[in-house]
Design a protein around this motif. Structure first.
Motif, PDB file in Angstrom:
ATOM      1  N   THR A  27      22.399 -11.652 -61.616  1.00 21.16           N
ATOM      2  CA  THR A  27      21.432 -10.592 -61.297  1.00 21.16           C
ATOM      3  C   THR A  27      20.404 -10.550 -62.422  1.00 21.16           C
ATOM      4  O   THR A  27      20.471 -11.342 -63.361  1.00 21.16           O
ATOM      5  CB  THR A  27      22.121  -9.221 -61.223  1.00 21.16           C
ATOM      6  N   ARG A  28      19.509  -9.575 -62.340  1.00 22.22           N
ATOM      7  CA  ARG A  28      18.530  -9.434 -63.422  1.00 22.22           C
ATOM      8  C   ARG A  28      19.200  -9.112 -64.753  1.00 22.22           C
ATOM      9  O   ARG A  28      18.650  -9.351 -65.805  1.00 22.22           O
ATOM     10  CB  ARG A  28      17.549  -8.314 -63.074  1.00 22.22           C
ATOM     11  N   HIS A  29      20.389  -8.521 -64.700  1.00 24.18           N
ATOM     12  CA  HIS A  29      21.027  -8.064 -65.936  1.00 24.18           C
ATOM     13  C   HIS A  29      22.276  -8.836 -66.334  1.00 24.18           C
ATOM     14  O   HIS A  29      22.713  -8.766 -67.476  1.00 24.18           O
ATOM     15  CB  HIS A  29      21.387  -6.579 -65.813  1.00 24.18           C
ATOM     16  N   HIS A  30      22.886  -9.545 -65.389  1.00 25.24           N
ATOM     17  CA  HIS A  30      24.141 -10.230 -65.710  1.00 25.24           C
ATOM     18  C   HIS A  30      24.174 -11.648 -65.139  1.00 25.24           C
ATOM     19  O   HIS A  30      23.678 -11.895 -64.052  1.00 25.24           O
ATOM     20  CB  HIS A  30      25.337  -9.450 -65.141  1.00 25.24           C
ATOM     21  N   THR A  31      24.825 -12.539 -65.908  1.00 16.03           N
ATOM     22  CA  THR A  31      24.999 -13.909 -65.414  1.00 16.03           C
ATOM     23  C   THR A  31      26.196 -13.950 -64.462  1.00 16.03           C
ATOM     24  O   THR A  31      27.008 -13.026 -64.411  1.00 16.03           O
ATOM     25  CB  THR A  31      25.308 -14.877 -66.571  1.00 16.03           C
ATOM     26  N   GLN A  47      29.393 -13.443 -66.342  1.00 14.95           N
ATOM     27  CA  GLN A  47      29.674 -12.047 -66.713  1.00 14.95           C
ATOM     28  C   GLN A  47      30.166 -11.247 -65.504  1.00 14.95           C
ATOM     29  O   GLN A  47      31.075 -10.421 -65.623  1.00 14.95           O
ATOM     30  CB  GLN A  47      28.411 -11.401 -67.297  1.00 14.95           C
ATOM     31  N   THR A 102      33.933  -9.603 -65.244  1.00 14.53           N
ATOM     32  CA  THR A 102      34.156  -8.156 -65.106  1.00 14.53           C
ATOM     33  C   THR A 102      35.089  -7.858 -63.933  1.00 14.53           C
ATOM     34  O   THR A 102      36.057  -7.107 -64.070  1.00 14.53           O
ATOM     35  CB  THR A 102      32.820  -7.421 -64.903  1.00 14.53           C
ATOM     36  N   LEU A 136      28.445  -2.302 -60.593  1.00 10.44           N
ATOM     37  CA  LEU A 136      28.166  -3.737 -60.617  1.00 10.44           C
ATOM     38  C   LEU A 136      28.087  -4.296 -59.187  1.00 10.44           C
ATOM     39  O   LEU A 136      27.275  -5.186 -58.907  1.00 10.44           O
ATOM     40  CB  LEU A 136      29.241  -4.469 -61.431  1.00 10.44           C
ATOM     41  N   GLU A 173      24.746  -3.588 -58.066  1.00 12.03           N
ATOM     42  CA  GLU A 173      23.785  -4.464 -58.745  1.00 12.03           C
ATOM     43  C   GLU A 173      23.722  -5.839 -58.064  1.00 12.03           C
ATOM     44  O   GLU A 173      22.623  -6.378 -57.867  1.00 12.03           O
ATOM     45  CB  GLU A 173      24.180  -4.611 -60.215  1.00 12.03           C
ATOM     46  N   GLU A 222      20.178  -6.580 -56.825  1.00 10.63           N
ATOM     47  CA  GLU A 222      19.359  -7.250 -57.844  1.00 10.63           C
ATOM     48  C   GLU A 222      19.741  -8.704 -58.094  1.00 10.63           C
ATOM     49  O   GLU A 222      19.541  -9.229 -59.183  1.00 10.63           O
ATOM     50  CB  GLU A 222      19.434  -6.448 -59.152  1.00 10.63           C
ATOM     51  N   SER A 223      20.293  -9.338 -57.076  1.00 13.93           N
ATOM     52  CA  SER A 223      20.623 -10.761 -57.215  1.00 13.93           C
ATOM     53  C   SER A 223      19.361 -11.585 -57.382  1.00 13.93           C
ATOM     54  O   SER A 223      18.349 -11.288 -56.747  1.00 13.93           O
ATOM     55  CB  SER A 223      21.336 -11.245 -55.950  1.00 13.93           C
TER      56      SER A 223
END
Lengths: 416, 427
Positions: free
Chosen positions: B76-80, B83, B87, B121, B124, B128-129
């Motif tokens: 996503t914009r914030h996580h690979t 990650q 999680t 998440l 997200e 936000e992918s």
């Protein structure tokens, strides 16, 4: 915490009752302590063939499935290398039907040469469907031969090949039945909205009259420690290059079993597993990779397998796996990774307690291992595993001389 | 020893006449997303499933719908991707993506106590992918390999051929080929995602131990996903079935032949569907079925042969499938037709009727044993029929249908002239 009552009938049948008032379904699980490991090496596949015959009519009941379906029930069975498990789920009102059916086929079967012939054909088609008629379907058959020298785990439950099943005779069928399908060689578990007294009365009524038998179990040979690595390269018409590696590990009750199980989760449990991240996503050595344990009672195998990316050689693939395994002891894993795989065990345990059939199967399995109460304590053993245990077990497990490797070299890859 | 025990006589069985169906609590979240709750179970676990109108039929290009769905978790914009995977794995949760012709789903299965850690998440990845190029490459390398391996399986070959014959140019009949895998780009995926993954185009199902706290957490997270617009679908035409109704795919090295027979049929919301479903059960839906008795029990030609109805949004499909001893699949296909003709010609006996009735009631009882077992079936009924009420109708049908009714249904729907046959193997 799963509560249960445990008793033994006079004829030796072990009975376990677990009460779950939340479900309209009752599970009746009958485990016989016989698997492919108990087979005559010249009649491999027999225990599984026998499982099929168990559905072909017993002394007083011509059609097992018919009566169960009329009572709204479902059934099935499976054979492993260690045991054979029969299970029925049905509406709780009809619980007695399950006792009637299961006890009659423990009492005496009604096998004819014609029925035997048909089941042999069905099993041969099962063999074809599951193992031969798809790419790499026979890898585990071959792996067993590479990895085992003495122990009967060298053959799979389906048998070494279909020829041996073809030769099975009526005499062999009968003597197998009387020896192994005895009340004193079985564990009956009933789980659902039931009372122990009620179940005990049903068991006494239907199983009680079956006589104890003189069951003889031949001690199994112990697999000697492997000292030389095994490698087999198979040139096959399979579509891609693939590698399968097996390492001897502890049996279900061995001191390092739980640690090895966690190692397999660290390597390949979930998408975040090490080899999935490192070897597929980062290094692109494989397009698909996995690691898991066979989970056998006697010492079993730790398996690592993968499909090679186009252009990657066998040597590169082998080396990349070895590097990953080596890093388990050279750079000890961190607490975060260990907590992750332990959390996963906790969730698996919770899920395993959702339905009655699962609980019944697990109770029977742990009782076979020695104590049904392990259903509540086995998960604790995972929680006790430390970072050091992982490193030490990995180092002992993944010695080169302890490995057997099967490499499918595709005859087609040059075309791609 | 009990001398009076009569083992010849079956214990009295009690017919199941009523199934305790769960209450389907439903409503809308703040962002207008419709939701359904199936509450129950003794363990503190919950499934959160979001189903989007983002299946194969929603894209003109093959593989786009399934790839977009699979790659929701690829960054996503914030996580690979790593990650994200780490999680969900850390909390022992299972995050699944799945897509079919009509829909695409993403579902989370986790312990209640971790839900508030994971739902943000989940939102997200839905919103936000970014579909990174490198992840796409890795995924496609694997999917191409799987495709190549699948092409060596007779079951896959026969299945694809059957679908193509039944559905022709309709999206249900289309299948990807190897070059299609190279045509999917990150940009195409991003466009598809932007249109289809929004609240107005989604349906939420929550099953398990669904407490007020669970619903509050859901409202605070999933309830905030942007509303967007519902996807529209162009009209697809189902052409009459081609004259070519048999296809044999020769595979010399196959040790078995895969037989797949298919017939286009009514959808799940049709008033006759329940009875057709019951008839399909008689034919090949359970172990004691006509097909299993004939082909496995009496002839030993197969490990299993089955018939089933595939409920789909645009057309139903009645399918017969089995892997057959080499050299016998033509004969088995003829036997299947004979068994179907027999059901048209003669009513089934009252005994068989009672058997199927009891078996199906037992099966229904087992499906509704807890929220996790019934989740999938209820979900399908919500989308394709009348929701929980579908199972009330189903019960009534099982209890009241008579042999003559099934014979009538057989004559109406076992349209043997339009049934196709695909065989892959050494025939």
């Amino acid at each position: 915490m799963i509560q249960f009552d445990r008793l033994t009938l006079d004829n030796g049948l072990q009975l376990i009752v677990h009460q779950d008032r939340t479900t309209p379904i009752v599970a009746v699980n009958l485990l016989y302590k016989v698997g492919a490991r108990n087979e005559n090496p010249e009649r491999t596949g027999f225990a599984h063939l026998f499982e099929h015959l168990m559905f072909d009519g017993s002394k007083n009941i011509h059609d097992f499935d018919h009566h169960l379906q009329v009572a709204g029930g479902e059934c099935n069975a499976f054979t492993t290398n260690d045991y054979t498990n029969y299970y029925i789920t049905l509406p709780k009102q009809n619980i007695e039907t399950a006792f009637w059916l299961e006890s009659d086929r423990m009492l005496e079967l009604n096998i004819t040469p014609e029925k035997l012939e048909i089941q042999k054909n069905v099993v041969i088609e099962e063999y074809n469907q599951r193992y031969l008629n798809k790419p790499y379907g026979d890898w585990m058959l071959i792996m067993r031969y590479l990895a085992y020298q003495k122990h009967p785990y060298m053959w799979p439950t389906i048998g070494k090949d279909t020829l041996e099943i073809k030769y099975a005779s009526m005499d062999e069928v009968n003597s197998f039945f009387y020896n192994y399908y005895a009340p004193n060689n079985a564990i009956l578990v009933v789980a659902g909205d039931v009372e122990t007294e009620q179940v005990k009365a049903l068991a006494d009524k239907w199983f009680g009259p079956i006589l104890r038998r003189n069951t003889h179990i031949t001690p199994l040979p112990v697999e000697p420690e492997q000292t030389v690595p095994q490698l087999l390269v198979l040139k096959r018409n399979e579509p891609l290059n693939a590698i399968y590696k097996g390492y001897h590990m502890d049996g279900r009750l061995g001191p390092h079993y739980h640690t090895a199980d966690l190692i397999s989760d660290i390597l390949a449990g979930g998408e975040s597993g090490r080899i999935k991240q490192h070897l597929v996503k980062e290094q692109k050595i494989f397009t698909d990779v996995n690691a898991y344990i066979t989970g056998d009672m006697d010492p079993g195998l730790f398996i690592v397998e993968g499909k090679l990316s186009d252009g990657v050689t066998y040597e590169q693939a082998e080396e990349s796996i070895k590097n990953e395994l080596r890093s388990l002891w050279e750079k000890p894993i961190n607490d975060h990774e260990l907590t992750k795989v332990k959390n996963n065990i906790e969730v698996k345990k919770t899920i395993s307690e959702v339905n009655v059939l699962n609980k019944a199967m697990n109770l029977a399995y742990y009782e076979m291992l020695g104590d049904a109460a392990m259903i509540n304590t086995d998960a604790d053993k995972y929680q006790k595993v430390s970072v050091e245990d992982i490193a030490q077990t990995a180092q002992r497990l993944f010695r080169h001389e302890n490995s057997s490797t099967l490499f499918y070299k595709s005859a087609q890859t040059s075309k791609q | 020893m009990n001398k009076e025990l009569n083992r010849q006589k079956a214990p009295v069985y009690h017919q199941i006449t009523e199934i305790n169906l769960p209450k389907d609590e439903c409503g809308f979240l703040a962002n207008k997303m419709p939701y359904h709750v199936l509450s129950g179970g003794s363990q503190e676990i919950v499934i959160v499933e979001l189903m989007f109108n983002a299946g194969v039929i929603h894209s003109n290009q093959l593989l786009v719908a399934s790839t977009a769905n699979t790659m929701l978790v690829s960054g996503t914009r914030h996580h690979t991707a790593q990650q994200i995977a780490d999680t969900f794995d850390f909390y022992g949760a299972e995050l699944r993506t799945d897509s079919n012709f009509d829909h695409a789903t993403i579902s989370l299965f986790c312990l209640n106590k971790y839900l508030d850690k994971l739902l943000p998440l989940l939102c997200e990845v839905i919103e936000e992918s970014v579909f990174p190029e490198t992840e796409l490459k890795t995924l496609m390398a694997d999917r191409k390999h799987k495709f190549i391996v699948n092409q060596a399986k007779t079951a896959v070959l026969a299945n694809n051929a059957m679908h193509k014959m039944v559905f022709g140019a309709h999206p249900y009949g289309r299948r990807a080929e190897l070059p299609d895998y190279d045509l999917v780009t990150s940009e195409i995926l991003r466009d598809f995602h932007a249109v289809h993954y929004c609240a107005a185009n989604c349906r939420l199902m929550v099953a398990g131990c669904v407490t007020d706290k669970v619903m509050q957490t859901i409202e605070a997270t999933i309830g905030q996903i942007k509303t967007g617009r519902k996807s529209t679908l162009k009209d697809f035409v189902l052409e009459p079935i081609n004259n070519d109704k048999t296809q044999i795919i020769k595979r010399k090295d196959a040790v078995q032949s895969s037989l797949r027979m298919g017939l286009r049929t009514i959808k799940m919301d049709h008033p006759d569907y329940h009875r057709l479903n019951m008839l399909t059960m008689v034919l090949g839906g359970y172990f004691g079925s006509r097909l299993m008795t004939n082909i496995r029990k009496e002839k030993g030609y197969t490990y299993g042969i089955y018939s089933r109805l595939h409920p789909q949004a645009q057309s139903g499909l009645l399918c017969v499938y089995g892997d057959i001893k080499s050299g016998h699949s033509q004969q088995v296909a003829d036997e299947v037709r004979k068994e179907m003709q027999k059901l048209k010609d003669e009513p089934i006996s009252n005994a068989e009727m009672a058997l199927v009735r009891n078996y199906m009631m037992g099966e229904l009882l087992q499906i509704f044993d807890g929220p996790f077992n019934c989740c999938e079936a209820v979900s399908r009924a919500i989308d394709l029929s009348s929701g929980i009420n579908y199972f009330n109708e189903e019960q009534a049908c099982i209890l009241n249908t008579q042999p003559a009714d099934l014979q009538e249904i057989a004559n109406q729907y076992f349209d043997l002239d339009n049934m196709v046959t695909a065989i892959a193997g050494n025939e």
